[in-house]
Scaffold this motif. Structure first.
Motif, short mmCIF file in Angstrom:
data_model
loop_
_atom_site.label_atom_id
_atom_site.label_comp_id
_atom_site.label_asym_id
_atom_site.label_seq_id
_atom_site.Cartn_x
_atom_site.Cartn_y
_atom_site.Cartn_z
N ARG A 95 1.04 -1.29 -0.02
CA ARG A 95 -0.12 -0.08 -0.05
C ARG A 95 0.88 1.33 -0.18
O ARG A 95 0.61 2.01 0.83
N PRO A 96 1.85 1.55 -0.88
CA PRO A 96 2.61 2.73 -0.79
C PRO A 96 1.86 3.86 -1.44
O PRO A 96 0.44 3.87 -1.83
N LYS A 97 2.31 4.96 -1.25
CA LYS A 97 1.79 6.29 -1.46
C LYS A 97 2.10 6.82 -2.75
O LYS A 97 1.38 7.68 -3.49
N LEU A 98 3.18 6.25 -3.14
CA LEU A 98 3.63 6.81 -4.42
C LEU A 98 4.24 5.55 -5.27
O LEU A 98 5.10 4.59 -4.65
N LEU A 99 3.88 5.71 -6.63
CA LEU A 99 4.34 4.43 -7.36
C LEU A 99 5.31 5.02 -8.58
O LEU A 99 4.94 5.95 -9.36
N LEU A 100 6.27 4.50 -8.50
CA LEU A 100 7.23 4.88 -9.53
C LEU A 100 7.55 3.92 -10.67
O LEU A 100 8.10 2.72 -10.18
N LEU A 101 7.35 4.09 -12.13
CA LEU A 101 7.21 3.04 -12.86
C LEU A 101 8.20 3.48 -13.91
O LEU A 101 8.04 4.40 -14.44
N ASP A 102 9.23 2.58 -14.35
CA ASP A 102 10.29 2.82 -15.08
C ASP A 102 9.85 1.97 -16.44
O ASP A 102 10.44 0.88 -16.69
N GLU A 103 9.43 2.67 -17.60
CA GLU A 103 9.08 2.11 -18.63
C GLU A 103 8.27 0.58 -18.57
O GLU A 103 8.88 -0.42 -18.96
N PRO A 104 7.31 0.85 -17.83
CA PRO A 104 6.63 -0.54 -17.28
C PRO A 104 5.98 -1.39 -18.48
O PRO A 104 5.78 -2.74 -18.47
N THR A 105 5.60 -0.74 -19.58
CA THR A 105 4.94 -1.62 -20.72
C THR A 105 5.80 -1.80 -21.84
O THR A 105 5.62 -2.30 -22.97
N ALA A 106 7.14 -1.71 -21.78
CA ALA A 106 8.14 -2.02 -22.87
C ALA A 106 8.08 -3.56 -23.38
O ALA A 106 7.94 -4.50 -22.05
N GLY A 107 7.70 -4.13 -24.40
CA GLY A 107 7.55 -5.23 -24.91
C GLY A 107 6.25 -6.02 -24.58
O GLY A 107 6.34 -7.30 -24.81
N VAL A 108 5.28 -5.33 -24.14
CA VAL A 108 3.86 -6.27 -24.00
C VAL A 108 3.20 -5.63 -25.10
O VAL A 108 3.14 -4.59 -25.76
N ASP A 109 2.12 -6.22 -25.40
CA ASP A 109 0.99 -6.37 -26.58
C ASP A 109 0.22 -5.14 -26.21
O ASP A 109 -0.19 -4.73 -24.91
N PRO A 110 -0.54 -4.62 -27.30
CA PRO A 110 -1.57 -3.59 -27.00
C PRO A 110 -2.65 -3.47 -26.17
O PRO A 110 -2.86 -2.72 -25.16
N LEU A 111 -3.25 -4.70 -26.05
CA LEU A 111 -4.16 -5.00 -24.89
C LEU A 111 -3.83 -5.14 -23.70
O LEU A 111 -4.28 -4.63 -22.61
N ALA A 112 -2.57 -5.69 -23.47
CA ALA A 112 -2.07 -5.72 -22.04
C ALA A 112 -1.61 -4.14 -21.64
O ALA A 112 -1.59 -3.90 -20.35
N ARG A 113 -1.16 -3.49 -22.55
CA ARG A 113 -0.81 -1.97 -22.21
C ARG A 113 -1.99 -1.29 -21.79
O ARG A 113 -2.11 -0.39 -20.87
N ARG A 114 -3.15 -1.42 -22.55
CA ARG A 114 -4.48 -0.69 -22.29
C ARG A 114 -5.06 -1.15 -20.77
O ARG A 114 -5.27 -0.48 -20.10
N GLU A 115 -4.79 -2.45 -20.64
CA GLU A 115 -5.45 -3.12 -19.23
C GLU A 115 -4.53 -2.59 -18.06
O GLU A 115 -4.94 -2.16 -17.08
N PHE A 116 -3.16 -2.57 -18.46
CA PHE A 116 -2.17 -1.67 -17.41
C PHE A 116 -2.59 -0.54 -16.92
O PHE A 116 -2.72 0.05 -15.98
N TRP A 117 -2.83 0.45 -18.05
CA TRP A 117 -3.21 1.85 -17.77
C TRP A 117 -4.43 1.98 -17.44
O TRP A 117 -4.72 2.95 -16.52
N ASP A 118 -5.48 1.07 -17.50
CA ASP A 118 -6.90 1.21 -16.95
C ASP A 118 -6.56 0.85 -15.35
O ASP A 118 -7.01 1.55 -14.64
N GLU A 119 -5.69 -0.07 -15.09
CA GLU A 119 -5.17 -0.56 -13.74
C GLU A 119 -4.84 0.90 -13.00
O GLU A 119 -5.01 1.27 -11.62
N ILE A 120 -3.62 1.66 -13.83
CA ILE A 120 -3.02 2.66 -13.00
C ILE A 120 -4.04 3.79 -12.88
O ILE A 120 -4.04 4.62 -11.71
N HIS A 121 -4.96 4.06 -13.84
CA HIS A 121 -6.03 5.19 -13.55
C HIS A 121 -6.85 4.82 -12.32
O HIS A 121 -7.46 5.54 -11.27
N ARG A 122 -7.09 3.45 -12.12
CA ARG A 122 -7.98 2.94 -11.07
C ARG A 122 -7.39 3.36 -9.72
O ARG A 122 -7.84 3.61 -8.63
N LEU A 123 -5.87 2.84 -9.49
CA LEU A 123 -5.21 3.24 -8.59
C LEU A 123 -5.01 4.75 -8.06
O LEU A 123 -5.27 5.17 -6.85
N ALA A 124 -4.70 5.60 -9.23
CA ALA A 124 -4.73 6.99 -9.11
C ALA A 124 -6.08 7.47 -8.70
O ALA A 124 -6.23 8.51 -7.82
#
Length: 307
Positions: A153-182
């Motif tokens: 349960r951190p207060k700050l998430l630092l992501l260093d090029e987290p979606t390099a090498g993953v397909d477009p659907l996985a990237r979209r789902e990852f960003w949906d999760e990031i917006h949910r967390l924010a």
């Protein structure tokens, strides 16, 4: 009373072997914000992130992260930050669940089993918890890495090029999760090379060869670049590209399928050149919106390489 920013650093500087990798960087990220951190390879993004989360000490500069001093309270910062690196760094011969239990032990989370179960459920990993990490696709490895970063349960998430090498659907789902967390109050700083990901951030910060050269919302950064863009379309675009090289006002020429984008800072000169070439090559000419990619190319070309 306005809440203190999650990140508020000033004049960060770091050199290795006589080469300045981070050069007088000042950066502010508000709480609950998704901030993009962009720039070419070797621009100092990763080093800046490590300076802010207490993994490196700056040669110069000051600042606070989550209210803690980066010079004297690095350990406190580490405990309240989730840091996801570019490289998958979990045990590939352990299952998803076993990897998360290991992380829970590092953070001394109690009760451990419940913390792991909750994290598996939150990230949609429960049905795969017995799968070996080494057998996962890039998208599922990414999800495991994110799960490990947020389970304490951190207060700050630092992501260093987290979606390099993953397909477009996985990237979209990852960003949906990031917006949910924010949306739940987590602050996120994410470095990326993808323009569509940059456009999903609340604000973006562009670093080139160690120096922060642009900061603001996407519309603000595009407007401040002062670029004008025209699009040529038709069968003659290849010939048009040849003719436009070196003409007055033309700074960038980029083909996009059957169209050609022409970009420059001197709008009048650019339009005159583009109209002349459009008439000669029988291509259609229209004024277009300047893209974020056009701006980044301009910023890269305008920044001296510190290598």
């Amino acid at each position: 009373m306005t809440a203190e920013p999650a990140i508020d650093v000033h004049g960060l500087t770091k050199s290795f072997g006589g080469r300045t990798v981070v050069d007088d960087v000042t950066l502010t990220v508000q709480r609950g914000e998704i901030a993009g951190f962009l720039g070419p390879n070797g621009s100092g993004k990763t080093t800046t992130i490590r300076l802010m989360c207490g993994l490196l000490s700056p040669d110069a500069g000051t600042g606070r992260v989550l209210g803690y001093d980066i010079l004297s309270q690095g350990r406190r910062i580490k405990l309240e930050v989730g840091y996801m690196t570019q490289k998958f760094s979990f045990y590939e011969d352990l299952t998803i669940e076993e990897n998360l239990r290991f992380v829970a032990g590092l953070y001394r989370l109690k009760p451990e089993r419940q913390s792991v179960a909750d994290t598996l459920a939150d990230l949609g990993l429960t049905s795969r918890k017995h799968q070996l990490a080494g057998s996962l696709s890039g998208g599922w490895k990414q999800r495991l890495a994110l799960a490990a970063c947020i389970m304490h349960r951190p207060k700050l998430l630092l992501l260093d090029e987290p979606t390099a090498g993953v397909d477009p659907l996985a990237r979209r789902e990852f960003w949906d999760e990031i917006h949910r967390l924010a949306g739940d109050g987590l602050t996120v700083l994410v470095s990326t090379h993808y323009m569509d990901e940059a456009e999903r951030c609340h604000r973006i910060n562009y670093i080139a060869y160690g120096r922060l050269v642009a900061s603001g919302t996407v519309p603000e950064v595009i407007a401040e670049a002062g670029l004008v863009t025209f699009t040529l379309s038709g069968p003659g675009t290849a010939e048009a590209a040849k003719r436009l090289k070196g003409m007055p006002g033309v700074d960038q020429i980029a083909p996009f399928g059957t169209t050609l984008h022409v970009v420059g800072r001197d709008g009048a000169a650019l339009e005159a050149s583009a109209r002349q070439v459009a008439q000669a090559t029988k291509t259609a000419l229209v004024k277009s919106e300047t893209s974020l990619e056009d701006v980044f190319i301009k910023l890269m070309n305008a920044s001296p390489d510190n290598a």
